[in-house]
Design a protein around this motif. Structure first.
Motif, PDB file in Angstrom:
ATOM      1  N   GLU A 160       0.655  -0.865  -0.386  1.00 56.74           N
ATOM      2  CA  GLU A 160      -0.453   0.489   0.473  1.00 56.74           C
ATOM      3  C   GLU A 160       1.191   1.718  -0.273  1.00 56.74           C
ATOM      4  O   GLU A 160       0.329   2.334  -0.102  1.00 56.74           O
ATOM      5  CB  GLU A 160      -1.045  -0.345   0.769  1.00 56.74           C
ATOM      6  N   LEU A 161       1.727   1.520   0.132  1.00 56.92           N
ATOM      7  CA  LEU A 161       2.850   2.504  -0.332  1.00 56.92           C
ATOM      8  C   LEU A 161       4.084   2.225  -1.092  1.00 56.92           C
ATOM      9  O   LEU A 161       4.707   1.772  -1.817  1.00 56.92           O
ATOM     10  CB  LEU A 161       3.814   1.902   1.484  1.00 56.92           C
ATOM     11  N   ALA A 162       4.933   3.558  -2.129  1.00 54.55           N
ATOM     12  CA  ALA A 162       5.325   3.864  -2.299  1.00 54.55           C
ATOM     13  C   ALA A 162       6.650   2.616  -2.355  1.00 54.55           C
ATOM     14  O   ALA A 162       7.370   2.851  -0.779  1.00 54.55           O
ATOM     15  CB  ALA A 162       5.905   5.830  -2.654  1.00 54.55           C
ATOM     16  N   ALA A 163       7.452   2.185  -3.243  1.00 52.69           N
ATOM     17  CA  ALA A 163       8.706   2.083  -2.838  1.00 52.69           C
ATOM     18  C   ALA A 163       9.912   2.924  -2.155  1.00 52.69           C
ATOM     19  O   ALA A 163       9.308   4.146  -1.866  1.00 52.69           O
ATOM     20  CB  ALA A 163       9.135   1.554  -4.623  1.00 52.69           C
ATOM     21  N   GLY A 164      10.288   1.610  -1.134  1.00 53.13           N
ATOM     22  CA  GLY A 164      11.374   2.397  -0.368  1.00 53.13           C
ATOM     23  C   GLY A 164      10.154   3.473   1.299  1.00 53.13           C
ATOM     24  O   GLY A 164      11.255   3.638   1.930  1.00 53.13           O
ATOM     25  N   ALA A 165       9.372   3.171   1.038  1.00 51.23           N
ATOM     26  CA  ALA A 165       8.893   3.495   2.448  1.00 51.23           C
ATOM     27  C   ALA A 165       9.248   3.133   3.205  1.00 51.23           C
ATOM     28  O   ALA A 165       8.895   3.772   4.467  1.00 51.23           O
ATOM     29  CB  ALA A 165       6.922   4.027   1.498  1.00 51.23           C
ATOM     30  N   VAL A 166       8.540   1.245   3.722  1.00 52.71           N
ATOM     31  CA  VAL A 166       8.860   1.441   4.583  1.00 52.71           C
ATOM     32  C   VAL A 166      10.702   1.428   5.368  1.00 52.71           C
ATOM     33  O   VAL A 166      10.207   1.356   6.388  1.00 52.71           O
ATOM     34  CB  VAL A 166       8.497  -0.396   4.276  1.00 52.71           C
ATOM     35  N   ALA A 167      11.126   1.428   4.155  1.00 55.97           N
ATOM     36  CA  ALA A 167      12.732   1.710   4.370  1.00 55.97           C
ATOM     37  C   ALA A 167      13.007   3.249   5.382  1.00 55.97           C
ATOM     38  O   ALA A 167      13.755   2.640   6.453  1.00 55.97           O
ATOM     39  CB  ALA A 167      13.707   1.504   3.710  1.00 55.97           C
ATOM     40  N   GLU A 168      12.232   3.682   4.812  1.00 59.18           N
ATOM     41  CA  GLU A 168      12.515   5.142   5.737  1.00 59.18           C
ATOM     42  C   GLU A 168      11.804   5.567   7.517  1.00 59.18           C
ATOM     43  O   GLU A 168      12.431   5.475   8.087  1.00 59.18           O
ATOM     44  CB  GLU A 168      11.002   6.676   4.963  1.00 59.18           C
ATOM     45  N   LEU A 169      11.267   4.251   7.631  1.00 61.16           N
ATOM     46  CA  LEU A 169      10.543   3.893   8.701  1.00 61.16           C
ATOM     47  C   LEU A 169      10.990   3.093   9.596  1.00 61.16           C
ATOM     48  O   LEU A 169      11.334   2.905  10.782  1.00 61.16           O
ATOM     49  CB  LEU A 169       9.027   3.238   8.746  1.00 61.16           C
ATOM     50  N   ALA A 170      11.695   1.811   8.894  1.00 64.51           N
ATOM     51  CA  ALA A 170      12.654   0.506   9.394  1.00 64.51           C
ATOM     52  C   ALA A 170      13.437   0.789  10.099  1.00 64.51           C
ATOM     53  O   ALA A 170      14.120   0.898  11.203  1.00 64.51           O
ATOM     54  CB  ALA A 170      12.743  -0.375   8.745  1.00 64.51           C
ATOM     55  N   CYS A 171      14.263   2.200   9.626  1.00 66.46           N
ATOM     56  CA  CYS A 171      15.155   1.940   9.515  1.00 66.46           C
ATOM     57  C   CYS A 171      15.720   3.365  11.050  1.00 66.46           C
ATOM     58  O   CYS A 171      16.470   3.626  11.540  1.00 66.46           O
ATOM     59  CB  CYS A 171      16.964   3.501   8.656  1.00 66.46           C
ATOM     60  N   LEU A 199      26.592   0.782   6.790  1.00 67.13           N
ATOM     61  CA  LEU A 199      26.668   1.913   6.222  1.00 67.13           C
ATOM     62  C   LEU A 199      27.525   2.333   4.739  1.00 67.13           C
ATOM     63  O   LEU A 199      28.674   1.974   5.329  1.00 67.13           O
ATOM     64  CB  LEU A 199      27.082   3.295   7.035  1.00 67.13           C
ATOM     65  N   ASP A 200      26.949   2.129   3.927  1.00 61.00           N
ATOM     66  CA  ASP A 200      28.264   1.879   2.611  1.00 61.00           C
ATOM     67  C   ASP A 200      27.260   2.196   1.913  1.00 61.00           C
ATOM     68  O   ASP A 200      26.311   4.011   2.255  1.00 61.00           O
ATOM     69  CB  ASP A 200      28.136   0.272   2.205  1.00 61.00           C
ATOM     70  N   GLN A 201      27.390   2.123   0.614  1.00 64.72           N
ATOM     71  CA  GLN A 201      27.421   3.257  -0.605  1.00 64.72           C
ATOM     72  C   GLN A 201      25.374   3.812  -1.115  1.00 64.72           C
ATOM     73  O   GLN A 201      25.156   4.159  -1.335  1.00 64.72           O
ATOM     74  CB  GLN A 201      27.684   3.052  -2.131  1.00 64.72           C
ATOM     75  N   SER A 202      25.119   2.634  -0.928  1.00 67.66           N
ATOM     76  CA  SER A 202      23.522   2.107  -0.836  1.00 67.66           C
ATOM     77  C   SER A 202      22.560   2.659  -0.493  1.00 67.66           C
ATOM     78  O   SER A 202      21.618   2.759  -0.299  1.00 67.66           O
ATOM     79  CB  SER A 202      23.110   0.876  -0.902  1.00 67.66           C
ATOM     80  N   THR A 203      23.337   2.696   1.176  1.00 72.68           N
ATOM     81  CA  THR A 203      22.732   3.479   2.312  1.00 72.68           C
ATOM     82  C   THR A 203      22.683   5.011   2.120  1.00 72.68           C
ATOM     83  O   THR A 203      22.299   6.110   3.552  1.00 72.68           O
ATOM     84  CB  THR A 203      22.735   2.926   3.955  1.00 72.68           C
ATOM     85  N   HIS A 204      23.498   5.622   1.309  1.00 68.54           N
ATOM     86  CA  HIS A 204      23.079   6.782   1.821  1.00 68.54           C
ATOM     87  C   HIS A 204      22.738   8.054   2.280  1.00 68.54           C
ATOM     88  O   HIS A 204      22.762   9.110   2.815  1.00 68.54           O
ATOM     89  CB  HIS A 204      24.530   7.796   1.037  1.00 68.54           C
ATOM     90  N   ASP A 205      21.852   8.256   0.909  1.00 65.99           N
ATOM     91  CA  ASP A 205      20.726   8.670   0.853  1.00 65.99           C
ATOM     92  C   ASP A 205      19.471   8.993   2.098  1.00 65.99           C
ATOM     93  O   ASP A 205      19.056   9.142   2.506  1.00 65.99           O
ATOM     94  CB  ASP A 205      20.235   8.593  -0.637  1.00 65.99           C
ATOM     95  N   LEU A 206      19.223   7.096   2.424  1.00 64.35           N
ATOM     96  CA  LEU A 206      18.017   7.366   3.519  1.00 64.35           C
ATOM     97  C   LEU A 206      19.035   7.343   4.780  1.00 64.35           C
ATOM     98  O   LEU A 206      18.586   7.909   5.693  1.00 64.35           O
ATOM     99  CB  LEU A 206      18.627   5.460   3.474  1.00 64.35           C
ATOM    100  N   LEU A 207      20.530   7.189   5.032  1.00 62.61           N
ATOM    101  CA  LEU A 207      21.405   7.567   6.434  1.00 62.61           C
ATOM    102  C   LEU A 207      21.083   9.513   6.468  1.00 62.61           C
ATOM    103  O   LEU A 207      20.672   9.766   6.960  1.00 62.61           O
ATOM    104  CB  LEU A 207      22.505   7.551   6.072  1.00 62.61           C
ATOM    105  N   ALA A 208      20.778  10.263   5.362  1.00 59.62           N
ATOM    106  CA  ALA A 208      20.817  11.441   4.936  1.00 59.62           C
ATOM    107  C   ALA A 208      19.652  11.419   5.654  1.00 59.62           C
ATOM    108  O   ALA A 208      19.256  13.281   6.221  1.00 59.62           O
ATOM    109  CB  ALA A 208      21.258  12.341   3.684  1.00 59.62           C
ATOM    110  N   THR A 209      17.984  11.094   5.446  1.00 62.97           N
ATOM    111  CA  THR A 209      16.777  11.358   5.749  1.00 62.97           C
ATOM    112  C   THR A 209      16.811  10.802   6.592  1.00 62.97           C
ATOM    113  O   THR A 209      16.015  12.024   8.053  1.00 62.97           O
ATOM    114  CB  THR A 209      16.050  10.378   4.728  1.00 62.97           C
ATOM    115  N   ALA A 210      17.146   9.694   7.650  1.00 65.83           N
ATOM    116  CA  ALA A 210      17.586   9.524   8.999  1.00 65.83           C
ATOM    117  C   ALA A 210      17.754  10.562  10.126  1.00 65.83           C
ATOM    118  O   ALA A 210      17.270  10.955  10.315  1.00 65.83           O
ATOM    119  CB  ALA A 210      17.685   8.086   9.404  1.00 65.83           C
TER     120      ALA A 210
END
Length: 279
Positions: A160-171, A199-210
């Motif tokens: 029911e959510l956009a791609a990546g939405a759960v990751a924003e919450l789970a982290c 924390l690696d290249q794939s998490t840079h944007d999510l880390l900044a948001t978190a």
């Protein structure tokens, strides 16, 4: 910091703050039953917050030992989402924490040992604006849980959510069944933050948001982060931590015993980032 396994090798969330991505309805129901059953056994008041019809959950919650009796005597409650949160609107993070703090105090006053909640929260995070507000709430309530007898299993449906939405919450939960979310930023002891995972290249944007949404507060010019459970961190993530601290007028202090992290920080010679040995 992860989930433990029951006798049937199914993941079960312990007490605390858990994010559950509901990919498999049967697995979710088993985990929710175990979470609520443990609460009743510990003398806690337990709530099941349903996104739609709370009574429909009784079909599978009746298998929780003592749940039906607990509903009659007030030790268990079935609650509609819009009676607990403001559904389909943007949450007020501080107000929502106050609401659960009041509910926890009421549970204690009624003779329970605390409050434990399973909440179907997908309806609160559908839009980017809702997610930004609710992820800020997730970190605030995580900090409240560090010092109070309140625990919660926050349930999100990825379909029911956009791609990546759960990751924003789970982290922003210390525990999660979302194994593809590589890191967790959570509240630690003494008003510090904790970082776990990788924390690696794939998490840079999510880390900044978190980091932005967690709204970490320095103390005496130091932003102390417990990194004892951080298995790997790359140089760009270290740069991001230093930049974030500098923006707050502070120095980021990573507490870890991993020699590789200390060596990398020394090589980068970052004025806004230090490593201290974890105690």
């Amino acid at each position: 910091m992860g989930l433990y396994m029951n006798a049937d090798a199914r993941p079960v969330p312990p007490a605390g703050h858990v994010c559950w991505r509901r990919d498999d309805p049967a697995a979710f129901q088993a985990a929710a039953r175990a979470f609520l059953s443990a609460g009743l056994a510990a003398g806690e008041q337990v709530w099941y917050v349903a996104q739609r019809d709370p009574a429909a959950a009784l079909v599978w919650l009746a298998a929780v030992p003592g749940f039906t009796d607990a509903l009659r005597d007030g030790a268990a409650r079935l609650v509609a989402l819009d009676a607990t949160y403001v559904d389909d609107r943007v949450a007020d993070p501080a107000a929502q924490v106050r609401a659960y703090a009041e509910a926890t105090e009421a549970a204690l006053a009624a003779g329970h040992t605390g409050l434990r909640v399973v909440a179907e929260a997908t309806g609160l995070v559908r839009t980017p604006g809702q997610r930004e507000a609710f992820t800020r709430y997730e970190h605030l309530i995580d900090r409240y849980m560090r010092a109070h007898p309140f625990s919660a299993m926050c349930v999100y449906d990825p379909q029911e959510l956009a791609a990546g939405a759960v990751a924003e919450l789970a982290c922003l939960h210390p525990r999660s069944n979302a194994d593809d979310v590589l890191f967790r930023l959570y509240a630690a002891d003494q008003d510090r933050a904790g970082l776990a995972g990788e924390l690696d290249q794939s998490t840079h944007d999510l880390l900044a948001t978190a980091l932005d949404r967690a709204d970490l507060r320095p103390v005496d010019g130091r932003l102390v982060i417990d990194a004892t459970h951080l298995r790997f961190v790359d140089h760009r993530s270290l740069l991001r931590l230093g930049e974030h601290a500098r923006g707050l007028g502070a120095v980021a202090v990573l507490r870890t015993n991993r020699a590789a992290t200390a060596r990398l920080v020394d090589l980068l010679d970052l004025p806004d980032l230090r490593v201290e040995a974890a105690r």
